[in-house]
Design a protein around this motif. Structure first.
Motif, mmCIF file in Angstrom:
data_model
loop_
_atom_site.group_PDB
_atom_site.id
_atom_site.type_symbol
_atom_site.label_atom_id
_atom_site.label_comp_id
_atom_site.label_asym_id
_atom_site.label_seq_id
_atom_site.Cartn_x
_atom_site.Cartn_y
_atom_site.Cartn_z
ATOM 1 N N SER A 1 0.810 -1.221 0.000
ATOM 2 C CA SER A 1 0.000 0.000 0.000
ATOM 3 C C SER A 1 0.844 1.271 0.000
ATOM 4 O O SER A 1 0.445 2.288 -0.578
ATOM 5 N N GLU A 2 2.036 1.223 0.613
ATOM 6 C CA GLU A 2 2.877 2.426 0.669
ATOM 7 C C GLU A 2 3.270 2.888 -0.726
ATOM 8 O O GLU A 2 3.189 4.071 -1.054
ATOM 9 N N TYR B 1 1.737 1.951 -3.540
ATOM 10 C CA TYR B 1 0.504 2.224 -4.288
ATOM 11 C C TYR B 1 0.043 3.664 -4.068
ATOM 12 O O TYR B 1 -0.301 4.373 -5.020
ATOM 13 N N LYS B 2 0.076 4.103 -2.817
ATOM 14 C CA LYS B 2 -0.312 5.481 -2.522
ATOM 15 C C LYS B 2 0.719 6.463 -3.065
ATOM 16 O O LYS B 2 0.376 7.553 -3.539
ATOM 17 N N LYS C 1 -5.576 5.291 -6.926
ATOM 18 C CA LYS C 1 -6.756 5.343 -6.076
ATOM 19 C C LYS C 1 -7.384 3.948 -5.975
ATOM 20 O O LYS C 1 -7.152 3.088 -6.837
ATOM 21 N N TYR D 1 -2.650 -4.607 1.856
ATOM 22 C CA TYR D 1 -2.349 -3.771 3.022
ATOM 23 C C TYR D 1 -1.684 -4.671 4.055
ATOM 24 O O TYR D 1 -2.350 -5.435 4.755
#
Length: 242
Positions: free
Chosen positions: A13-14, A16-17, A22, A66
């Motif tokens: 997730s790190e 991806y963000k 989104k 995540y």
């Protein structure tokens, strides 16, 4: 991270963000994954993104999760196969073929005065020499030109002495000695098998199977065997099966 033992590319997730992506950019994917610590992780979805290595770009299906990880992403076997890459975690480098050359990417990791991890990437390209050892010019080996002369001669002697064991296609590998290896099905003979519902193949599938069967038969990899016993019943009458 490059993981030869993983069958799926993972993005955490790190990262991806950090790429500005989104949640609505994800497609549905909810098959559970097993993490390094043995825990079951449920993915949030899948996304297709381009991955560039050198001048080569390959689209990769990343599964986004995540979960805590010291890595931002994991590149696995699908990406390795698409690139034709050979990786070494011991030497921290990967090699892949491109335009008759072998490119090498090496990661040299050091620690600076403020304990930040810095990564330097060096790219090398090695020319390949075509070696024909048999009578057919279209069947050859490729050896790196940077190989030392003594090792090259030793390698060529080895190839000449073992030329008969190399198969260019599945049809050249006719059989394996049963004394070398034999596969046995792990079944319990005490359990009565269940009769499955009949399945009908599509016309296209049947034609492909027939074509492949004829290739194997022509190459001598398989042969027809006629059984003299009655092995089953079909529509009330027994039939001889070949």
């Amino acid at each position: 991270m490059v993981d030869q033992g993983s069958g799926a590319e993972i993005m955490y997730s790190e990262l991806y963000k950090g790429l500005g992506l989104k949640p609505e950019d994800l497609s549905k994917y909810d098959t559970p994954l097993v993490g390094f610590d043995g825990r079951i992780v449920t993915p949030k979805g899948m996304i297709k993104l381009p991955v560039q290595m050198g001048c080569e770009v390959v689209e990769v299906d990343f599964i986004m999760v995540y979960a805590y990880s010291p890595y931002t992403t994991i590149l696995a076997r699908p990406w390795l196969y698409a690139m034709g890459t050979v990786s070494s975690t011991l030497h921290m480098k990967v090699k892949y073929p491109i335009e008759g050359c072998v490119r090498e990417l090496q990661s040299i990791v050091g620690v600076s005065e403020v304990s930040d991890r810095m990564t330097k990437i060096s790219v090398q390209c090695e020319e390949l020499e075509k070696i024909v050892l048999g009578l057919e010019n279209d069947k050859y080996f490729q050896i790196g030109t940077q190989l030392p002369l003594a090792e090259k001669e030793e390698f060529l002697v080895f190839l000449r002495n073992n030329l008969d064991v190399f198969a260019r296609s599945t049809y050249e590998a006719l059989r394996v000695d049963l004394e070398f290896i034999c596969h046995h099905l792990n079944v319990n003979l005490a359990i009565t098998p269940r009769r499955q519902q009949p399945r009908r193949s599509s016309k296209e599938h049947a034609e492909v199977v027939k074509e492949e069967f004829n290739k194997l038969k022509k190459a001598g990899a398989i042969k027809e065997v006629f059984l003299s016993i009655m092995v089953g019943q079909h529509r009330g009458s027994q039939e001889e099966v070949r």
